[in-house]
Design an enzyme around this catalytic site. Sequence first.
Site, PDB file in Angstrom:
ATOM      1  CG  HIS A   1      -1.996  -2.035  -7.433  1.00 35.37           C
ATOM      2  ND1 HIS A   1      -0.846  -1.823  -6.719  1.00 35.37           N
ATOM      3  CD2 HIS A   1      -1.870  -3.258  -7.963  1.00 35.37           C
ATOM      4  CE1 HIS A   1      -0.071  -2.879  -6.825  1.00 35.37           C
ATOM      5  NE2 HIS A   1      -0.665  -3.769  -7.562  1.00 35.37           N
TER       6      HIS A   1
ATOM      7  CG  ASP B   1      -1.799  -1.219   1.279  1.00 41.14           C
ATOM      8  OD1 ASP B   1      -2.208  -1.711   0.226  1.00 41.14           O
ATOM      9  OD2 ASP B   1      -2.032  -1.701   2.405  1.00 41.14           O
TER      10      ASP B   1
HETATM   11  P1  GTP Z   1      -0.637  -2.833  -2.839  1.00 43.38           P
HETATM   12  O1  GTP Z   1      -0.271  -3.581  -4.076  1.00 43.38           O
HETATM   13  O2  GTP Z   1      -1.904  -3.307  -2.218  1.00 43.38           O
HETATM   14  O3  GTP Z   1       0.488  -2.847  -1.879  1.00 43.38           O
HETATM   15  O4  GTP Z   1      -1.082  -1.282  -3.177  1.00 43.38           O
HETATM   16  P2  GTP Z   1      -0.495   0.089  -3.631  1.00 43.38           P
HETATM   17  O5  GTP Z   1       0.951   0.205  -3.300  1.00 43.38           O
HETATM   18  O6  GTP Z   1      -0.854   0.301  -5.059  1.00 43.38           O
HETATM   19  O7  GTP Z   1      -1.244   1.173  -2.755  1.00 43.38           O
HETATM   20  P3  GTP Z   1      -2.808   1.425  -2.507  1.00 43.38           P
HETATM   21  O8  GTP Z   1      -3.388   1.933  -3.762  1.00 43.38           O
HETATM   22  O9  GTP Z   1      -3.434   0.276  -1.835  1.00 43.38           O
HETATM   23  O10 GTP Z   1      -2.743   2.582  -1.392  1.00 43.38           O
HETATM   24  C1  GTP Z   1      -2.164   3.817  -1.566  1.00 43.38           C
HETATM   25  C2  GTP Z   1      -3.200   4.913  -1.309  1.00 43.38           C
HETATM   26  O11 GTP Z   1      -2.535   6.175  -1.273  1.00 43.38           O
HETATM   27  C3  GTP Z   1      -4.241   5.054  -2.407  1.00 43.38           C
HETATM   28  O12 GTP Z   1      -5.445   5.469  -1.839  1.00 43.38           O
HETATM   29  C4  GTP Z   1      -3.656   6.158  -3.324  1.00 43.38           C
HETATM   30  O13 GTP Z   1      -4.636   6.868  -4.049  1.00 43.38           O
HETATM   31  C5  GTP Z   1      -3.024   7.041  -2.302  1.00 43.38           C
HETATM   32  N1  GTP Z   1      -1.849   7.791  -2.737  1.00 43.38           N
HETATM   33  C6  GTP Z   1      -0.777   7.367  -3.458  1.00 43.38           C
HETATM   34  N2  GTP Z   1       0.165   8.344  -3.513  1.00 43.38           N
HETATM   35  C7  GTP Z   1      -0.346   9.391  -2.820  1.00 43.38           C
HETATM   36  C8  GTP Z   1       0.171  10.679  -2.469  1.00 43.38           C
HETATM   37  O14 GTP Z   1       1.282  11.048  -2.798  1.00 43.38           O
HETATM   38  N3  GTP Z   1      -0.636  11.489  -1.712  1.00 43.38           N
HETATM   39  C9  GTP Z   1      -1.871  11.115  -1.302  1.00 43.38           C
HETATM   40  N4  GTP Z   1      -2.590  11.977  -0.585  1.00 43.38           N
HETATM   41  N5  GTP Z   1      -2.363   9.907  -1.576  1.00 43.38           N
HETATM   42  C10 GTP Z   1      -1.614   9.067  -2.322  1.00 43.38           C
HETATM   43  P1  IMP Z   2      -2.514 -12.769   2.092  1.00 49.34           P
HETATM   44  O1  IMP Z   2      -1.540 -12.249   1.086  1.00 49.34           O
HETATM   45  O2  IMP Z   2      -3.953 -12.488   1.715  1.00 49.34           O
HETATM   46  O3  IMP Z   2      -2.274 -14.208   2.418  1.00 49.34           O
HETATM   47  O4  IMP Z   2      -2.274 -11.966   3.453  1.00 49.34           O
HETATM   48  C1  IMP Z   2      -1.094 -12.120   4.233  1.00 49.34           C
HETATM   49  C2  IMP Z   2      -0.692 -10.786   4.881  1.00 49.34           C
HETATM   50  O5  IMP Z   2      -0.303  -9.869   3.862  1.00 49.34           O
HETATM   51  C3  IMP Z   2      -1.829 -10.075   5.635  1.00 49.34           C
HETATM   52  O6  IMP Z   2      -1.253  -9.390   6.730  1.00 49.34           O
HETATM   53  C4  IMP Z   2      -2.382  -9.083   4.631  1.00 49.34           C
HETATM   54  O7  IMP Z   2      -3.005  -7.995   5.252  1.00 49.34           O
HETATM   55  C5  IMP Z   2      -1.091  -8.676   3.913  1.00 49.34           C
HETATM   56  N1  IMP Z   2      -1.302  -8.243   2.525  1.00 49.34           N
HETATM   57  C6  IMP Z   2      -1.487  -9.032   1.440  1.00 49.34           C
HETATM   58  N2  IMP Z   2      -1.611  -8.297   0.324  1.00 49.34           N
HETATM   59  C7  IMP Z   2      -1.489  -6.999   0.702  1.00 49.34           C
HETATM   60  C8  IMP Z   2      -1.498  -5.764  -0.021  1.00 49.34           C
HETATM   61  O8  IMP Z   2      -1.629  -5.699  -1.239  1.00 49.34           O
HETATM   62  N3  IMP Z   2      -1.335  -4.641   0.723  1.00 49.34           N
HETATM   63  C9  IMP Z   2      -1.133  -4.670   2.059  1.00 49.34           C
HETATM   64  N4  IMP Z   2      -1.127  -5.811   2.782  1.00 49.34           N
HETATM   65  C10 IMP Z   2      -1.290  -6.967   2.104  1.00 49.34           C
HETATM   66 MG    MG Z   3      -3.021  -1.806  -1.642  1.00 50.76          MG
END
Ligand code: GTP
Ligand code: IMP
Ligand code: MG
Length: 360
Positions: free
Chosen positions: A42, A12
């Site tokens: 994402h 995230d």
């Molecule tokens: P995973 O593959 O689940 O680890 O996700 P991810 O790395 O793509 O991130 P995800 O989208 O779950 O969470 C990031 C959050 O932060 C989202 O709600 C984005 O819209 C937000 N975001 C990303 N960059 C910025 C930033 O620079 N500022 C703000 N305010 N929000 C941001």
């Molecule tokens: P699983 O990947 O669903 O087996 O989850 C294992 C651990 O990874 C848990 O703590 C989840 O919350 C974390 N996890 C899996 N995928 C993500 C992701 O995309 N973002 C943040 N945490 C994740």
């Molecule tokens: Mg995410």
Amino acid sequence: MVTIVVGGHFGDEGKGKMVSYLAVKDDVDVVARAGVGPNAGHTVYHKGKEYGLRMIPCGFVNEKASLFIGAGVLVDTQRFLKEVALTGSGDRIRVDGRCAIIEEKHKREDSSDKYLKDKVGTTGSGCGPANAERAHRTIKLAREIPEMEPYLADVPLELNTALDDGKTVLLEASQGFGLSLFYGTYPFVTSKDTTSSMAAVDVGIGPTRVKEVIVIYKAYTTRVGEGPMSSLITEENIEDNPLWQEVLKDAEDEGIDGGDVNDILAKYFREWGTVTQRKRRVGAFDIELARYSSMVNGATGICITCLDKIFPECRSVTEYAGLSDRVKSYVREIEEGVGVNAVLLSTGPELEDVVDLRKD
Ligand code: GTP
Ligand code: IMP
Ligand code: MG
């Protein structure tokens, strides 16, 4: 040339936003999704719409790019088809026939098994049970699923041919270093390694072809699900931390209350899981984990997102000179601690909210 984008903390970090930025800014030819599977959520904003993608590469925002899902990634057929329809990317997304398929039984087990659900705190998306069955060698592959037929391709062949033709390839990993099955906080981890090397394996690209590895961190650390978090902000340790006291005051000034300090910060930062809607715990920037993860990932540059959440004055700033002194020194401290230069800074959720420090 190949660029890999990978998460450096617990997922995230904003990979979705940064991959979509790079896909458009660098006008890449190919975007390929690596990582575990639909446990990732994402978030991408495109043409005024918010997408919570779990299967389709976030680089779909570049409408000319070819999109691929590598053989290492688990595919949830219904989720995949839904996102194909949502993004209108059916004519340019291809999936490796060797991807393993998540079935209902995997999701049921992931959300009912006490150990997985309560102790590990999984996303319930079926990834762990599917990877276990894959290792058991009884799982179904995408090439056996009739609905997947129109989308199948030999992804390594496609990507390596594109590279031979001088095209640019962006690899989008998922989760983060602290969730790696090998290097993370076992047993509170996901069901596969999450480093850049694994991302290359996922899509079938050899290590000698990778030119850039960008490791992404949020300006603070978050973690969803169970497991240790050494930089967690608590009622006690916030007392000795002037920066976080100031952030808390900003949150309270906005009328956010209820719960403990960490709940207030999560509400203020809007830190709720994309897939599970669970609260993400909030911590200070974990510099030790960041340094270690940049080392194992072989980072060539780092990216720091969500700077605007701690420092609201930098919201949507796109030039380094426009950043306040306190943001500049915060970034410098992270660069020194991690030992790698920042190449991208993110100052808001929109695609264009980026300070791009890469040399042209
Ligand atoms: P995973 O593959 O689940 O680890 O996700 P991810 O790395 O793509 O991130 P995800 O989208 O779950 O969470 C990031 C959050 O932060 C989202 O709600 C984005 O819209 C937000 N975001 C990303 N960059 C910025 C930033 O620079 N500022 C703000 N305010 N929000 C941001
Ligand atoms: P699983 O990947 O669903 O087996 O989850 C294992 C651990 O990874 C848990 O703590 C989840 O919350 C974390 N996890 C899996 N995928 C993500 C992701 O995309 N973002 C943040 N945490 C994740
Ligand atoms: Mg995410």
